[in-house]
Motif scaffolding. Structure first.
Motif, PDB file in Angstrom:
ATOM      1  N   GLN A 248       0.836  -1.210   0.000  1.00 13.22           N
ATOM      2  CA  GLN A 248       0.000   0.000   0.000  1.00 13.22           C
ATOM      3  C   GLN A 248       0.869   1.258   0.000  1.00 13.22           C
ATOM      4  O   GLN A 248       0.663   2.185   0.764  1.00 13.22           O
ATOM      5  CB  GLN A 248      -0.944  -0.013   1.207  1.00 13.22           C
ATOM      6  N   TYR A 249       1.865   1.236  -0.872  1.00 14.84           N
ATOM      7  CA  TYR A 249       2.839   2.320  -0.926  1.00 14.84           C
ATOM      8  C   TYR A 249       2.752   2.935  -2.312  1.00 14.84           C
ATOM      9  O   TYR A 249       3.410   2.499  -3.241  1.00 14.84           O
ATOM     10  CB  TYR A 249       4.239   1.752  -0.704  1.00 14.84           C
ATOM     11  N   LEU A 255       2.697  12.094  -2.662  1.00 18.62           N
ATOM     12  CA  LEU A 255       2.268  13.445  -3.028  1.00 18.62           C
ATOM     13  C   LEU A 255       1.557  14.134  -1.868  1.00 18.62           C
ATOM     14  O   LEU A 255       1.711  15.346  -1.663  1.00 18.62           O
ATOM     15  CB  LEU A 255       1.348  13.381  -4.251  1.00 18.62           C
ATOM     16  N   ARG A 256       0.764  13.372  -1.130  1.00 18.63           N
ATOM     17  CA  ARG A 256       0.042  13.962   0.008  1.00 18.63           C
ATOM     18  C   ARG A 256       0.957  14.242   1.185  1.00 18.63           C
ATOM     19  O   ARG A 256       0.598  14.995   2.098  1.00 18.63           O
ATOM     20  CB  ARG A 256      -1.071  13.016   0.467  1.00 18.63           C
ATOM     21  N   ARG A 260       7.116   8.961   2.607  1.00 19.07           N
ATOM     22  CA  ARG A 260       8.315   9.523   2.000  1.00 19.07           C
ATOM     23  C   ARG A 260       8.783   8.613   0.870  1.00 19.07           C
ATOM     24  O   ARG A 260       8.331   7.475   0.731  1.00 19.07           O
ATOM     25  CB  ARG A 260       9.413   9.675   3.058  1.00 19.07           C
ATOM     26  N   TRP A 261       9.707   9.144   0.078  1.00 18.53           N
ATOM     27  CA  TRP A 261      10.317   8.286  -0.937  1.00 18.53           C
ATOM     28  C   TRP A 261      10.958   7.082  -0.252  1.00 18.53           C
ATOM     29  O   TRP A 261      11.614   7.239   0.777  1.00 18.53           O
ATOM     30  CB  TRP A 261      11.397   9.039  -1.709  1.00 18.53           C
ATOM     31  N   LYS A 305       8.373  20.420  -6.669  1.00 21.16           N
ATOM     32  CA  LYS A 305       9.728  20.924  -6.453  1.00 21.16           C
ATOM     33  C   LYS A 305      10.303  20.403  -5.136  1.00 21.16           C
ATOM     34  O   LYS A 305      11.485  20.039  -5.057  1.00 21.16           O
ATOM     35  CB  LYS A 305       9.714  22.462  -6.476  1.00 21.16           C
ATOM     36  N   ALA A 306       9.491  20.344  -4.101  1.00 23.92           N
ATOM     37  CA  ALA A 306       9.959  19.819  -2.826  1.00 23.92           C
ATOM     38  C   ALA A 306      10.282  18.328  -2.932  1.00 23.92           C
ATOM     39  O   ALA A 306      11.290  17.854  -2.381  1.00 23.92           O
ATOM     40  CB  ALA A 306       8.891  20.054  -1.751  1.00 23.92           C
ATOM     41  N   LEU A 307       9.449  17.599  -3.663  1.00 26.84           N
ATOM     42  CA  LEU A 307       9.693  16.170  -3.830  1.00 26.84           C
ATOM     43  C   LEU A 307      10.945  15.908  -4.652  1.00 26.84           C
ATOM     44  O   LEU A 307      11.663  14.935  -4.409  1.00 26.84           O
ATOM     45  CB  LEU A 307       8.481  15.503  -4.483  1.00 26.84           C
ATOM     46  N   LEU A 308      11.216  16.756  -5.637  1.00 28.01           N
ATOM     47  CA  LEU A 308      12.434  16.614  -6.424  1.00 28.01           C
ATOM     48  C   LEU A 308      13.670  16.784  -5.541  1.00 28.01           C
ATOM     49  O   LEU A 308      14.671  16.067  -5.696  1.00 28.01           O
ATOM     50  CB  LEU A 308      12.454  17.642  -7.561  1.00 28.01           C
TER      51      LEU A 308
END
Length: 353
Positions: A248-249, A255-256, A260-261, A305-308
């Protein structure tokens, strides 16, 4: 043979309905995209039996027949599979893979709808099909006389059409969900070497084997099946997708901000899959011009941008893959977003420090 104009599986029945009933048709397409099954389905829609002849398994006498004496004269008796009293669909599969002598034997059958004294019943249709030489498939040159006797139709794979069919055909939900997310993985060009490659047929085979094993299939065996039916890169991504389903990942959670990655070394394939899905989401939902960005689009750009930045901290290579240009060097993501990434990332780094 190549063509600048092609049809999709959903468009093919209408083409055949208006063309095949008046002229013989040759259907071109890559291996595994459903040419044979589409012809059989078309024949069924007309209430015709589909009689399939494989060009690679025929000799000229299999078409012309053998001589017999009638009233003291010899005549050729066509084979029972062809000589029928009721109209039917004669499907000449792998026609362009047949030997030149066999192709010549098809001439009168295709043009005049007869072999010797036997004539196809009124209402019969003749459809040929074959792969292209560019697909590394067995394909011999067709004589111009044969080419000129056929209406040539080129078929392309369509993820939309295939998914519509798959929903009613019992295709495994892992397969349909994955192809829904990555429609570009439904089909890939045939490789230069002997190895599996992704086609609608390959995904169908994978679905059948998954149904056979059940959803508790081990990760190791899942890899055996995926790499045995798909292009290597697609197989790896499919394995990672199944891992997201089981744990369930998903990208939505990332995005929410609920997840985390993935950062564990064993989850490298999962990280790559999520990054690919992230890139696909940005390409799909960010408009070419920022002025047309909706509220959700602007929020995705800001979050993106934050996720990048977080992704780059885990793997600079994978982060660069998200914003990379295509194989021809053309930007895939909107220019305004790339400019903002270049401008804002240093500030985000400083803020995190």
């Amino acid at each position: 043979m190549r063509s600048a104009v092609a049809v999709t599986p959903a468009q093919l029945p209408e083409v055949l309905l208006h063309v095949a009933v008046v002229r013989p048709v040759f259907l071109w397409g890559a291996p595994g995209i459903g040419k044979s099954s589409l012809v059989r389905t078309f024949a069924e829609s007309l209430g015709l039996e589909c009689v399939t002849l494989l060009g690679t398994q025929l000799a000229p006498e299999d078409l012309i027949g053998v001589p017999e004496l009638v009233d003291g004269r010899s005549r050729f008796a066509p084979p029972e599979s062809i000589a029928r009293d009721e109209p039917y669909c004669l499907f000449l599969d792998e026609l362009n893979a047949s030997a030149p002598e066999v192709q010549k034997a098809f001439y009168s059958l295709i043009l005049d709808r007869r072999i010797g004294a036997y004539e196809l019943p009124e209402g019969s249709v003749v459809i040929g099909a074959g792969n292209r030489s560019v697909d590394n498939a067995l394909a011999r040159p067709m004589a111009s006389a044969l080419v000129n006797r056929l209406v040539h139709v080129h078929l392309n794979a369509s993820a939309k059409d295939w998914l519509a069919w798959a929903g009613e055909a019992g295709i495994h939900p892992w397969v349909t969900d994955y192809v829904t997310q990555r429609p570009d993985h439904l089909w890939s060009p045939a490789p230069k070497v002997e190895e599996p490659f992704s086609t609608p047929r390959g995904w169908h085979m994978l679905s059948d084997t998954l149904h056979s094993f059940g959803d508790d299939i081990s990760e190791e065996m899942l890899g055996v099946l995926a790499f045995g039916t798909l292009t290597s890169g697609h197989a790896s991504m499919f394995k990672a997708y199944v891992k997201t389903v089981r744990h369930q990942y998903g990208l939505e959670a990332v995005l929410r901000g609920d997840a985390r990655w993935p950062h564990a070394p064993d989850d490298r394939d999962l990280l790559y899959f999520l990054a690919e899905a992230f890139r696909a989401r940005l390409v799909k939902e960010l408009p070419h011009d920022k002025a047309y960005a909706s509220g959700a689009g602007k929020q995705l750009a800001h979050r993106g941008k934050a996720l990048l930045l977080e992704l780059a901290e885990l793997s600079l290579e994978i982060a660069q893959m998200v914003i990379a240009a295509d194989d021809d060097g053309r930007p895939v993501l909107p220019a305004w977003f790339l400019v903002e990434v270049t401008r804002d990332l240093p500030r985000l780094v400083a803020a995190r420090a």
